[in-house]
Design an enzyme around this catalytic site. Structure first.
Site, PDB file in Angstrom:
ATOM      1  CG  HIS A 172     -54.698  -5.126  33.301  1.00  0.00           C
ATOM      2  ND1 HIS A 172     -54.471  -3.805  33.023  1.00  0.00           N
ATOM      3  CD2 HIS A 172     -56.038  -5.260  33.340  1.00  0.00           C
ATOM      4  CE1 HIS A 172     -55.622  -3.167  32.914  1.00  0.00           C
ATOM      5  NE2 HIS A 172     -56.606  -4.033  33.088  1.00  0.00           N
ATOM      6  CB  THR A 173     -55.654 -10.533  31.088  1.00  0.00           C
ATOM      7  OG1 THR A 173     -56.920 -11.146  30.822  1.00  0.00           O
ATOM      8  CG2 THR A 173     -54.631 -11.632  31.345  1.00  0.00           C
TER       9      THR A 173
END
Lengths: 158, 91
Positions: free
Chosen positions: A69-70
Site C-alpha cells: 500500500h501507499t
C-alpha cells in the site's frame, strides 16, 4: 468499512503472472490503470511509492497474504484491488511463506484513517479460514467479487 | 515462575495508529519471547504474535491497549513491547 467501499472489481487479477514483489505490484497497479482508477502518468510513481513502503518492512502479514500500500495524492478516496497467485509470490513475509493473496491499497494522504479501517476489515475477514481458502482458490474475478460481497454481508466474519 | 503473568496498559501514540508496519513490528518483537502474548483492546483479546490478529483491532491514535504476557520472560516482554508502543513505533 466494507470491501465494496474501496475495491475496484474490474481490476481484480486472479491469474497473477509475476513471481516477485516488484512484478506483482506493477501488475496490480497496471490493472488499476486499465480500470481507469489511475492515470497512466501516475503509474510509475505509485509503483515506486509502494516499493518504498515495502523497504520499511514487508507487508506480507502471514498466512500467504500481503497488503502492499501507499498514500498518493492522485486518488480522492481509498482504492484497492485483489490479486490471486496460484504459484505464490516471493514477498519477504515475516513467516517466510510465499504470498498467494494480495490486497493492494492506495489512500489519499489526508485520510490515513480510511487505510486503517480497510486493514481492519481485511484482517477480520481473513481470520476466517474458509474465506481465506476460497479466495486463494478463486478461478475468476467474479468468484473473488462474489466472496467479497458475501464477506460484506457478514457471511464469514467472526 | 514459569507461569508469571504481567500486564501493562499503554496508549497508542503514533498518528496513524496500529497499521501494518506497527503491527508487524509488534508481532516480530513478541515472537522473540517465549511467553504467550496477547493484546486487549476494549472487549477484544487477540494474539500478540500474529500481525493479522493485531490488525483486526483497527486501533487508532489515543486508543488504550493492555499488553498481557504469560510465561517465564513475561516481565521483559511487557516492558519492551509497551516501550515500543509508547515510543510511537519510531514514526
Amino acid at each position: 468499512m466494507k470491501f465494496a467501499d474501496f475495491m475496484c472489481e474490474s481490476a481484480i487479477c486472479v491469474d497473477v503472472k509475476a513471481t516477485d514483489k516488484i512484478g506483482v505490484i506493477q501488475e496490480l497497479v497496471g490493472s488499476l490503470v486499465l480500470a481507469g482508477q489511475f492515470k497512466e502518468e501516475d503509474r510509475d510513481s505509485i509503483v515506486e511509492a509502494i516499493m518504498k513502503r515495502e523497504e520499511l518492512g514487508s507487508t506480507g502479514i502471514g498466512r500467504g497474504v500481503a497488503v502492499p500500500h501507499t498514500k498518493h495524492s492522485s486518488v480522492e478516496s481509498l482504492i484497492g484491488t485483489v490479486g490471486v497467485s496460484a504459484e505464490g509470490v516471493e514477498f519477504d513475509s515475516l513467516d517466510g511463506e510465499k504470498v498467494q493473496l494480495l490486497f493492494l491499497l492506495v489512500s489519499h494522504p489526508d485520510r490515513p484513517g480510511d487505510h486503517l479501517r480497510a486493514l481492519e476489515n481485511i484482517s477480520r475477514q481473513l481470520r476466517d479460514d474458509t474465506f481465506c481458502r476460497f479466495l486463494k482458490q478463486s478461478a475468476t474475478a467474479d468468484d473473488v467479487s462474489q466472496l467479497l460481497k458475501e464477506a460484506d454481508n457478514n457471511q464469514f466474519a467472526s | 515462575m514459569s507461569s508469571e503473568i504481567q500486564t501493562k496498559s499503554v496508549i497508542i501514540s503514533n498518528e496513524e495508529g496500529l497499521h501494518a508496519r506497527p503491527a508487524s513490528l509488534f508481532a516480530q518483537m513478541a515472537n522473540q519471547f517465549n511467553s504467550r502474548i496477547s493484546v486487549v483492546c476494549g472487549e477484544e483479546l487477540v494474539d500478540g504474535k500474529s500481525i493479522l490478529s493485531i490488525l483486526t483491532l483497527g486501533a487508532t491514535q489515543g486508543v488504550r491497549l493492555t499488553i498481557r504476557a504469560e510465561g517465564a520472560d513475561a516481565d521483559l516482554a511487557v516492558k519492551q513491547l509497551s516501550h515500543l508502543v509508547e515510543s510511537g513505533f519510531d514514526e
